[in-house]
Design a protein around this motif. Structure first.
Motif, PDB file in Angstrom:
ATOM      1  N   ILE A  77       0.715  -1.075   0.065  1.00  0.00           N
ATOM      2  CA  ILE A  77      -0.043  -0.077  -0.073  1.00  0.00           C
ATOM      3  C   ILE A  77       0.877   1.297   0.210  1.00  0.00           C
ATOM      4  CG2 ILE A  77      -0.326   0.075   2.374  1.00  0.00           C
ATOM      5  CD1 ILE A  77      -2.927   1.248  -0.052  1.00  0.00           C
ATOM      6  N   TYR A  78       1.944   1.193   0.638  1.00  0.00           N
ATOM      7  CA  TYR A  78       2.672   2.490   0.706  1.00  0.00           C
ATOM      8  C   TYR A  78       3.398   3.111  -0.248  1.00  0.00           C
ATOM      9  CZ  TYR A  78       1.722   1.844   5.768  1.00  0.00           C
ATOM     10  OH  TYR A  78       0.732   1.647   6.791  1.00  0.00           O
ATOM     11  N   ALA A  79       4.046   2.217  -1.284  1.00  0.00           N
ATOM     12  CA  ALA A  79       4.209   2.856  -2.435  1.00  0.00           C
ATOM     13  C   ALA A  79       3.120   3.339  -3.114  1.00  0.00           C
ATOM     14  CB  ALA A  79       5.132   1.556  -3.340  1.00  0.00           C
ATOM     15  N   LYS A  80       2.099   2.858  -3.246  1.00  0.00           N
ATOM     16  CA  LYS A  80       0.921   3.431  -3.852  1.00  0.00           C
ATOM     17  C   LYS A  80       0.622   4.520  -3.334  1.00  0.00           C
ATOM     18  CE  LYS A  80      -3.936   2.172  -5.466  1.00  0.00           C
ATOM     19  NZ  LYS A  80      -4.796   1.230  -5.614  1.00  0.00           N
ATOM     20  N   LEU A  81       0.407   4.774  -2.088  1.00  0.00           N
ATOM     21  CA  LEU A  81      -0.042   6.035  -1.326  1.00  0.00           C
ATOM     22  C   LEU A  81       0.929   6.880  -1.756  1.00  0.00           C
ATOM     23  CD1 LEU A  81      -1.015   4.560   2.261  1.00  0.00           C
ATOM     24  CD2 LEU A  81      -2.581   5.379   0.185  1.00  0.00           C
ATOM     25  N   ILE A  82       2.233   6.864  -1.739  1.00  0.00           N
ATOM     26  CA  ILE A  82       3.256   7.863  -2.103  1.00  0.00           C
ATOM     27  C   ILE A  82       3.033   8.459  -3.490  1.00  0.00           C
ATOM     28  CG2 ILE A  82       5.661   8.294  -2.442  1.00  0.00           C
ATOM     29  CD1 ILE A  82       6.412   6.375  -0.173  1.00  0.00           C
ATOM     30  N   LYS A  83       2.715   7.445  -4.331  1.00  0.00           N
ATOM     31  CA  LYS A  83       2.704   7.808  -5.865  1.00  0.00           C
ATOM     32  C   LYS A  83       1.192   8.734  -5.870  1.00  0.00           C
ATOM     33  CE  LYS A  83       2.145   5.943 -10.547  1.00  0.00           C
ATOM     34  NZ  LYS A  83       2.211   4.669 -11.176  1.00  0.00           N
ATOM     35  N   GLN A  84       0.234   8.351  -5.302  1.00  0.00           N
ATOM     36  CA  GLN A  84      -1.119   9.033  -5.471  1.00  0.00           C
ATOM     37  C   GLN A  84      -1.118  10.188  -4.625  1.00  0.00           C
ATOM     38  OE1 GLN A  84      -4.268   5.631  -6.194  1.00  0.00           O
ATOM     39  NE2 GLN A  84      -4.073   6.239  -4.282  1.00  0.00           N
ATOM     40  N   PHE A  85      -0.743  10.227  -3.329  1.00  0.00           N
ATOM     41  CA  PHE A  85      -1.049  11.283  -2.282  1.00  0.00           C
ATOM     42  C   PHE A  85       0.242  12.114  -1.928  1.00  0.00           C
ATOM     43  CE2 PHE A  85      -4.710   7.927  -1.638  1.00  0.00           C
ATOM     44  CZ  PHE A  85      -5.537   8.950  -1.923  1.00  0.00           C
ATOM     45  N   GLY A  86       1.369  11.501  -2.154  1.00  0.00           N
ATOM     46  CA  GLY A  86       2.599  12.204  -1.623  1.00  0.00           C
ATOM     47  C   GLY A  86       3.209  11.516  -0.538  1.00  0.00           C
ATOM     48  N   LEU A  87       4.507  11.552  -0.223  1.00  0.00           N
ATOM     49  CA  LEU A  87       5.105  11.227   0.872  1.00  0.00           C
ATOM     50  C   LEU A  87       4.422  11.356   2.295  1.00  0.00           C
ATOM     51  CD1 LEU A  87       7.466   9.586   2.234  1.00  0.00           C
ATOM     52  CD2 LEU A  87       8.711  11.558   1.861  1.00  0.00           C
ATOM     53  N   ARG A 123       6.544 -15.278  -3.831  1.00  0.00           N
ATOM     54  CA  ARG A 123       6.809 -16.643  -4.324  1.00  0.00           C
ATOM     55  C   ARG A 123       7.202 -16.204  -5.921  1.00  0.00           C
ATOM     56  NH1 ARG A 123       3.724 -21.758  -2.051  1.00  0.00           N
ATOM     57  NH2 ARG A 123       5.685 -22.595  -2.536  1.00  0.00           N
ATOM     58  N   THR A 124       7.130 -15.207  -6.491  1.00  0.00           N
ATOM     59  CA  THR A 124       7.339 -15.127  -7.721  1.00  0.00           C
ATOM     60  C   THR A 124       8.375 -13.826  -8.001  1.00  0.00           C
ATOM     61  OG1 THR A 124       5.545 -13.413  -8.053  1.00  0.00           O
ATOM     62  CG2 THR A 124       4.916 -15.672  -8.316  1.00  0.00           C
ATOM     63  N   PRO A 125       9.107 -13.656  -9.112  1.00  0.00           N
ATOM     64  CA  PRO A 125       9.903 -12.434  -9.588  1.00  0.00           C
ATOM     65  C   PRO A 125       9.097 -11.101  -9.474  1.00  0.00           C
ATOM     66  CG  PRO A 125      10.495 -14.365 -10.852  1.00  0.00           C
ATOM     67  CD  PRO A 125       9.160 -14.764 -10.086  1.00  0.00           C
ATOM     68  N   SER A 126       8.005 -11.257  -9.978  1.00  0.00           N
ATOM     69  CA  SER A 126       7.042 -10.062 -10.008  1.00  0.00           C
ATOM     70  C   SER A 126       6.640  -9.580  -8.663  1.00  0.00           C
ATOM     71  CB  SER A 126       5.605 -10.266 -11.003  1.00  0.00           C
ATOM     72  OG  SER A 126       4.948 -11.336 -10.213  1.00  0.00           O
ATOM     73  N   GLY A 127       6.357 -10.538  -7.679  1.00  0.00           N
ATOM     74  CA  GLY A 127       6.063 -10.196  -6.158  1.00  0.00           C
ATOM     75  C   GLY A 127       7.144  -9.712  -5.588  1.00  0.00           C
ATOM     76  N   THR A 128       8.500 -10.296  -5.945  1.00  0.00           N
ATOM     77  CA  THR A 128       9.570  -9.942  -5.279  1.00  0.00           C
ATOM     78  C   THR A 128       9.923  -8.136  -5.712  1.00  0.00           C
ATOM     79  OG1 THR A 128      10.650 -11.811  -5.093  1.00  0.00           O
ATOM     80  CG2 THR A 128      11.947 -10.040  -4.952  1.00  0.00           C
ATOM     81  N   GLU A 129       9.714  -7.961  -6.866  1.00  0.00           N
ATOM     82  CA  GLU A 129      10.005  -6.652  -7.362  1.00  0.00           C
ATOM     83  C   GLU A 129       9.092  -5.773  -6.676  1.00  0.00           C
ATOM     84  OE1 GLU A 129      11.252  -3.399  -9.396  1.00  0.00           O
ATOM     85  OE2 GLU A 129      11.998  -5.431  -9.040  1.00  0.00           O
ATOM     86  N   ASN A 130       7.374  -6.151  -6.484  1.00  0.00           N
ATOM     87  CA  ASN A 130       6.734  -5.212  -5.795  1.00  0.00           C
ATOM     88  C   ASN A 130       7.042  -5.038  -4.510  1.00  0.00           C
ATOM     89  OD1 ASN A 130       4.836  -4.689  -8.018  1.00  0.00           O
ATOM     90  ND2 ASN A 130       3.834  -6.605  -7.661  1.00  0.00           N
ATOM     91  N   LEU A 131       7.745  -6.011  -3.877  1.00  0.00           N
ATOM     92  CA  LEU A 131       8.085  -6.013  -2.463  1.00  0.00           C
ATOM     93  C   LEU A 131       9.354  -4.909  -2.361  1.00  0.00           C
ATOM     94  CD1 LEU A 131       7.940  -9.548  -0.624  1.00  0.00           C
ATOM     95  CD2 LEU A 131       6.335  -7.489  -0.452  1.00  0.00           C
ATOM     96  N   ARG A 132      10.050  -5.053  -3.264  1.00  0.00           N
ATOM     97  CA  ARG A 132      11.600  -4.265  -3.194  1.00  0.00           C
ATOM     98  C   ARG A 132      10.966  -2.612  -3.336  1.00  0.00           C
ATOM     99  NH1 ARG A 132      15.954  -6.546  -3.685  1.00  0.00           N
ATOM    100  NH2 ARG A 132      16.285  -8.762  -4.578  1.00  0.00           N
ATOM    101  N   LYS A 133       9.921  -2.329  -3.939  1.00  0.00           N
ATOM    102  CA  LYS A 133       9.290  -0.957  -4.180  1.00  0.00           C
ATOM    103  C   LYS A 133       8.633  -0.669  -2.973  1.00  0.00           C
ATOM    104  CE  LYS A 133       8.314  -1.260  -9.322  1.00  0.00           C
ATOM    105  NZ  LYS A 133       7.413  -1.372 -10.307  1.00  0.00           N
TER     106      LYS A 133
END
Length: 457
Positions: A77-87, A123-133
């Protein structure tokens, strides 16, 4: 079997009376779940004369059908919140929910809560990329956690992201304690007190038994608003359903988990009176869109057997929750034209921490205290585009379901909310409406709104 573990193991029930006569109050709260009782406790403690109206028994529905996680880690949620509403807005969201975690820890006793880390796993590369963000967002906000590639789970994960020192609770026992605190602070809690009509201009609530309640402020904490007001809140909420199975276990997990991949699960244990239980939740879908829901329970039971070696399922139940277009709950004044009417809804399955955070927002709005979260949670924060897109999405589904319902499910009872044909849910033995999420018991009585009247069977 289809019984919530929490309802089966709560404290002996306190008896709250049915509302009778003509009543007056500063704040009337409709809904006796965590949202309503938490708001009542905060407002009563702040000196307001509060009445809570619950149509059945308090905590009998959504709260007691949750996973019992109280955490500020609400999926990714937090990467999305920063993008939508700001830090700063993202930090405000975190701080509001982290205060809720601390408050719950202060309220709860040992048999009601346990501190631990909340962990997202991929458990997937795409999931890991989302977790890194998401981990980068954690660091920007200042969230205490860790990015790792191993967990205690009995299967391999690619990566995991922890949020330190969160909480899990027995939601019914915790709620029962909170209700006593609200009553001790002066809140009047009424059960078996179903609302028949609300007059916002005259500020009167009429009940099915003829009782009337005159109020100065009104809060709708009904999981899903009873009515669609001027800004079409009914159309802005998508309702999702998920399933939970529980089994007795030998030990408790050290932490609680949520997968971020499409088919991943929520996993936790609960120690109740010396007996550990393992709980797995998932198999999600839009409310009312599936008839053979026994398959969903079977899927989760199979996961318990294969991954944890547990085969004796003791409890199984399901839950549903509305979701707003931007994933942030609607808590506050429903419209500027009705400044004395408030809602608290759209928690996206994170209603325990969300309700506790929301109770502070509602308290501060009504008492005039400053709170940086008021603007973030405001129901009118979304622009016209977001309202329109969600309205088209849900209204389009409604129109389609109306057409399909009357040509395919001719014998199904009609939902008493807006006339959609319901679907029989074999797994839970309920009639479910696919349009706005109303649910009815086998005998036709209302289990969950927005419908208020029983089915004609």
């Amino acid at each position: 079997m289809n019984q919530s573990l929490w309802l089966d193991t709560g404290y002996p029930r306190d008896q709250f009376p049915e509302a009778q006569g003509s009543l007056r109050c500063d704040v009337c709260i409709i809904g006796g779940g965590m949202g309503g009782i938490a708001a009542a406790e905060q407002l009563a403690k702040a000196g307001k004369d509060v009445i809570v109206l619950e149509k059945d028994r308090i905590f009998g529905s959504t709260t007691s059908h949750s996973t019992g996680k109280v955490t500020a880690q609400h999926d990714i949620i937090y990467a999305k919140l920063i993008k939508q509403f700001g830090l700063e807005a993202a930090r405000t969201y975190y701080q509001a929910n982290e205060r809720a975690v601390r408050r719950a820890r202060e309220i709860a006793r040992d048999d009601e809560a346990r501190s631990l880390d909340s962990i997202l796993y991929a458990r997937t590369p795409s999931g890991t990329e989302n977790l890194r963000k998401e981990w980068e967002a954690y660091k920007e906000i200042g969230i205490q956690g860790a990015f790792v590639n191993e967990t205690e789970l009995p299967f391999t994960v690619e990566s995991a992201l922890s949020m330190h020192d969160e909480l899990q609770i027995h939601p019914l026992r915790f709620g029962q304690r909170l209700a006593r605190m609200a009553a001790d602070s002066g809140a009047r809690i009424f059960e078996d007190s179903a609302v028949r009509k609300m007059d916002f201009k005259k500020r009167i609530v009429e009940l099915e038994n003829g009782t009337d309640v005159t109020f100065k402020e009104l809060i709708l904490c009904t999981h899903y608003p009873l009515v669609g007001l001027q800004n079409m809140n009914v159309l802005k909420l998508q309702v999702n359903r998920s399933y939970i199975v529980a089994a007795k276990a030998g030990t408790e997990l050290k932490n609680q988990y949520l997968g971020v991949d499409a088919d991943s699960l929520s996993i936790r244990t609960a120690g109740i009176d010396g007996q550990p239980y393992l709980m797995v939740s998932g198999a999600n879908h839009l409310a009312g869109m599936k008839e053979e829901t026994g398959e969903n329970y079977g899927e989760l039971a199979e996961h318990l057997r294969e991954q944890f070696g547990v085969s004796d399922i003791s409890h199984q139940w399901s839950a549903q929750d509305p979701q707003t277009p931007d994933d942030v709950p609607y808590i506050g004044r429903i419209t500027k034209d009705l400044p004395h009417i408030y809602i608290s809804t759209g928690f996206r399955k994170w209603g325990l921490s969300g309700s506790l955070a929301g109770s502070e927002v509602l308290r501060d709005l009504i008492t005039g205290r400053p709170n940086e979260a008021i603007g973030l949670y405001s129901p009118d924060r979304t622009g016209f585009g977001a309202k329109l897109l969600q309205g088209i999405k849900v209204a389009g589904l409604t129109a389609g379901e109306l057409a399909a319902g009357y040509t395919v499910r001719l014998e199904s009872p009609t939902c008493t909310h807006l006339g959609c044909k319901t679907r029989w849910n074999e797994g839970d033995r309920t009639w479910d409406c696919p349009c706005h999420g109303s649910r009815f018991r086998e005998d036709g009585s209302v289990l969950e709104g927005p419908a208020k009247k029983p089915l004609k069977l």
